[in-house]
Structures are given as C-alpha cells and as structure tokens.
Write a protein that holds these residues in place. Structure first.
Motif, PDB file in Angstrom:
ATOM      1  N   HIS A 229       0.857  -1.185   0.000  1.00  0.00           N
ATOM      2  CA  HIS A 229       0.000   0.000   0.000  1.00  0.00           C
ATOM      3  C   HIS A 229       0.892   1.233   0.000  1.00  0.00           C
ATOM      4  O   HIS A 229       1.636   1.480   0.962  1.00  0.00           O
ATOM      5  N   SER A 231       2.487   4.844   0.312  1.00  0.00           N
ATOM      6  CA  SER A 231       2.364   5.835   1.379  1.00  0.00           C
ATOM      7  C   SER A 231       2.130   7.239   0.850  1.00  0.00           C
ATOM      8  O   SER A 231       1.749   8.135   1.614  1.00  0.00           O
ATOM      9  N   ASN A 284      -6.101  -0.117   3.330  1.00  0.00           N
ATOM     10  CA  ASN A 284      -4.673  -0.436   3.204  1.00  0.00           C
ATOM     11  C   ASN A 284      -4.421  -1.894   2.863  1.00  0.00           C
ATOM     12  O   ASN A 284      -3.303  -2.286   2.574  1.00  0.00           O
ATOM     13  N   THR A 286      -4.448  -4.560   4.901  1.00  0.00           N
ATOM     14  CA  THR A 286      -3.546  -5.173   5.878  1.00  0.00           C
ATOM     15  C   THR A 286      -4.004  -6.576   6.276  1.00  0.00           C
ATOM     16  O   THR A 286      -3.265  -7.330   6.922  1.00  0.00           O
TER      17      THR A 286
END
Length: 340
Positions: A229, A231, A284, A286
């Motif tokens: 992802h 930044s 994101n 995760t």
C-alpha cells in the motif's frame, strides 16, 4: 490464456486473450452481466500473436488492446471498430529489436493510451504514449534501463493524473514502481518498494479509495501473496503485508477496487491448482478474507479481475487441464459463496 478483462461501454465484459492452439489474438464479448455466454472473435491471426494482452476502453468508448507479436518480436495494438470488438485496426507500435513482452495498457488524463512493456533486447522497461485515440502511432520512451528490469508490468493512472507502473526487477529480484513525471511519461521517478528475498513477480496495480496505489504481487522466496500500500501519490514508500501464506500461493495476481471501496484480488494457488480471491478488509489491505473460487482440475492461471455493471467482481482465467478460457462472476462483494 494470458487473458485481460474490462467492462465495455455497453456494461458487458470484454476479454482479450491468446488462443494458444492457433496462436491468435481473440476477444470474447459477454452476452450478459454474468458472462454466461459470449461472442468470440479472432482479431489478429498473423503468425504467432496475442501473448501478454492487456485491454482497456478508450475515450471513444471502444476497446484498445496491447499485445506481443512473438513471430516479429513487436509490440502491437488493436483498436476495436465497435463495442463488441468484432473487428479491429491493427498497428505495430514498436519493432526496434525484440519488444512488447508483459504489456499493460491504460488511458491517460489526456484521453490517450499509455502502454508499459518490456524490451527484451535491451532488458529495459519502456512506455508507449499513443498519439491518437486509435493508437496508430506512439512516442516511445525507455523509463528504466538499470540492468534487467521491466518484467510483468502493470500500469494505472494515479490521483495526480500521472501514470504509475509496477514491475519486476529481475537483476535485484525486487518489486519496483515508476511514477511518471508527465502525462506522456517521458521520464519517471523509480522506487524499489520490496527487495526482501525474491519478490515482485506478477504484480497488479490499482488506485485505492484513498487515492493511493495498491499493488498485489508474488513473494517467490516465501511462496506468498503480498500487497504493498503506497504511502504517497508517487509511491516512494509502501506498507507491505503478507495476505496469504498457505502453501505456494500468489502467482498471476490481478487487483481491482470493489463497489465497497476495498481491494479485490484474484490469484493462483500453485499447490492446489486453484483459482483464489482475496477481499481486503480495509483500505490499506492489511488483512483479507480468502476464498477458493474454482478447484476443478488445474485452473486459475493468467487471471484478470474487474468490477461489472452490477458492482460485482468478474474474473477471466485459464483452465489448463481443458485448455479453456473460463469466467467467474462473484455472487457478492466478498466474492465468497458462503457470505450472507
């Protein structure tokens, strides 16, 4: 095999792929939202053509397909003449050396095609910026010439209107990203995002609901599916997550953003020979919900995923056992048969 799927101006799926038996470029135009049937057209049958296809819809509402001519070692483009893509205008865009491997096509902020691909002669990452809607000519740029780079390219347009390309650096066994400096992508900022072990094969890039890049790819060292992802808009750094580490998984990834604003990834389980899907649990990505979609024989290579007019995932992929093109239409946003 080597399919690429998009949604046409009529709201129906359009798939480009290679007929490996006849070595032709073919297109399947879905007859309904679920793609239970399709009209099949052979677009290019000149020698061995159609590998590494990538399809998008142009500013004119018609399909635009980039692919490799294996006989001539050229990058070619087919511009569909109608919504169904029953005929097309064929153009050779780059014929300098052996070029056109691992193509990925998108439409830039200027409404013109932008194609990333690999130059096998010079072992470089190149980009072709189409000069017109039909892409009959293009400006060619070498973006990354640092040793052997540019395998498995995947291109999208970022929130800043500039091209963002993920690809594999074969020399350093790393996942890299190129952020174009202008609309034509005549130069770019290059970043190695993940260089831990042998990583970065089969990347697929999209832009998330937060306007930042999201990349799925294969970790060859750990045999895992991973996601990066970005930044920032330029993707100069990223948060790395392992999404699936069950056996050998994560080859032939394809990523899109679902109607719920979350990432949806199709990929191949090399241990079980299955088609799998990961539905991201947050922006994101995760974590994710993992589902096996097709486990009949050896299926799931060269997958390509998009979101249909009904807001549900539509996936094209190769059935190796029967040498067939298959399509899976998701039943819900999670693409899971067990979700209620």
């Amino acid at each position: 095999r080597m399919s690429s799927m998009t949604i046409g101006a009529d709201g129906l799926g359009l798939i480009s792929y290679q007929d490996s038996g006849n070595e032709d470029l073919k297109v399947a135009h879905c007859s309904d939202t679920d793609c239970t049937t399709a009209t099949i057209t052979t677009l290019d049958f000149t020698d061995d053509v159609g590998r590494y296809t990538s399809m998008t819809i142009g500013a004119d509402g018609l399909g635009l397909i980039s692919y490799w001519d294996n006989t001539s070692d050229d990058l070619k483009v087919a511009h569909c003449s109608d919504t169904n893509c029953t005929t097309a205008t064929i153009t050779t865009l780059d014929s300098t050396g052996s070029v056109g491997y691992y193509t990925s096509i998108t439409i830039g902020a200027d409404g013109l095609g932008l194609i990333s691909y690999y130059d096998d002669t010079n072992e470089n990452l190149k980009v072709a910026h189409c000069s017109d809607t039909n892409c009959t000519t293009a400006t060619i740029t070498t973006l990354d010439a640092t040793w052997t780079v540019g395998w498995y390219t995947s291109m999208t347009i970022g929130a800043d209107g500039l091209g963002l390309i993920s690809y594999y650096d074969a020399t350093n066994s790393a996942l890299k990203v190129a952020h174009c400096s202008d609309t034509n992508c005549t130069s770019a900022t290059i970043t190695a995002l993940d260089a831990t072990g042998t990583v970065g094969r089969y990347p697929s890039i999209t832009i998330g609901a937060d306007g930042l890049g999201l990349i799925s790819y294969y970790d060859d060292t750990s045999d895992d599916l991973k996601v990066a992802h970005c930044s920032d808009t330029n993707c100069t750094s990223a948060t790395i997550t392992t999404l699936d580490s069950t056996d050998d998984v994560g080859r032939y990834t394809s990523m899109t953003i679902g109607a719920d604003g979350l990432g949806l990834i199709s990929y191949y389980d090399n241990t079980s020979d299955d088609l799998k899907v990961a539905h991201c649990s947050d922006t994101n990505c995760t974590s994710a919900t993992i589902t096996t979609l097709d486990s009949t024989d050896d299926v799931g290579r060269y997958s390509s995923i998009t979101i249909g007019a009904d807001g549900l995932g539509l996936i094209s992929y190769w059935d190796l056992s029967n040498k067939n093109l298959k399509v899976a239409h998701c039943e819900n946003a999670f693409c899971s048969p067990y979700f209620r």
